[in-house]
Design an enzyme around this catalytic site. Structure first.
Site, short mmCIF file in Angstrom:
data_model
loop_
_atom_site.label_atom_id
_atom_site.label_comp_id
_atom_site.label_asym_id
_atom_site.label_seq_id
_atom_site.Cartn_x
_atom_site.Cartn_y
_atom_site.Cartn_z
N THR A 6 38.23 -10.70 -8.09
CA THR A 6 39.60 -10.39 -7.55
C THR A 6 39.67 -9.17 -7.09
OG1 THR A 6 41.66 -10.91 -7.94
CG2 THR A 6 40.85 -9.49 -9.44
N GLY A 162 37.40 -8.11 1.68
CA GLY A 162 36.89 -9.43 1.60
C GLY A 162 35.75 -9.85 2.23
N CYS A 165 32.90 -7.82 -0.44
CA CYS A 165 33.03 -7.91 -1.82
C CYS A 165 32.93 -9.60 -1.94
CB CYS A 165 34.17 -7.46 -2.60
SG CYS A 165 34.07 -8.24 -4.28
N THR A 168 35.76 -11.56 -3.47
CA THR A 168 37.07 -11.39 -2.95
C THR A 168 37.20 -12.37 -1.74
OG1 THR A 168 37.31 -9.23 -3.69
CG2 THR A 168 38.67 -9.70 -1.82
#
EC number: 3.4.25.2
Length: 181
Positions: A6, A162, A165, A168
């Protein structure tokens, strides 16, 4: 405590504070279980926004405790966070929870760690979770070199995180704290 799966980002601007969180839930290192989880929510009549990173069950337990502290201290974010951290450190059950909270109102952004830390960033930007460093760097660059509002900075920084990672995604939940009347 290694937190995977997350990214939560808080940005304070002239119009208030915004917290954004992605929707990906990852099991272990390789299985995406869900794309549209809500890890950010409003508390205390919309005046406080909170997001979590870490174990979902643990985070919901912490949300409940934090919400109780907010009610107990009539929405005083800093006092509630400090009291929550004290409880977190003292309670044998809470100490085992693997989650972090990012909480904010229009005056403060605070990171609450599993070690009982309460940290307020100097620049009004904070991030937690596996994509946190990427979102933090992107948000700081955008805040320093553009005139974008807090929500736009949060959305764009999360989009950048995003892209970098793998834990994410770009399914965002974005919430802003309501201004006190």
């Amino acid at each position: 405590m290694e937190l995977k799966g997350t990214t939560i980002l808080a940005v304070r601007g002239a119009q208030g504070v915004t917290i954004a969180g992605d929707g990906q839930v990852t099991m272990g290192q390789s299985i995406v279980m869900k794309h549209s989880a809500r890890k950010v929510r409003r508390l205390y009549n919309g005046r406080v926004v909170a997001g979590f990173a870490g174990s979902t069950a643990d985070a919901f337990t912490l949300f409940e405790h934090f919400e109780a502290k907010l009610e107990e201290h009539r929405g005083n974010l800093v006092r509630a966070a400090v009291e929550m951290a004290k409880s977190w450190r003292k309670d044998k059950y809470l100490r085992r929870l693997e989650a972090m909270l990012l909480v904010a109102d229009n005056e403060h952004i605070l990171v609450l760690s599993g070690n009982g830390d309460v940290i307020e960033p100097d620049d009004g930007i904070a991030a937690i979770g596996s994509g946190g460093p990427y979102a933090l760097a992107a948000a700081r660059a955008l805040a320093r070199h553009t005139q974008l509002d807090a929500e736009t900075i949060a959305r764009e920084a999360m989009r950048i995180a995003g892209e970098i990672c793998v834990f994410t995604n770009d399914h965002l939940t974005v919430e802003s704290a309501e201004t006190q009347a």
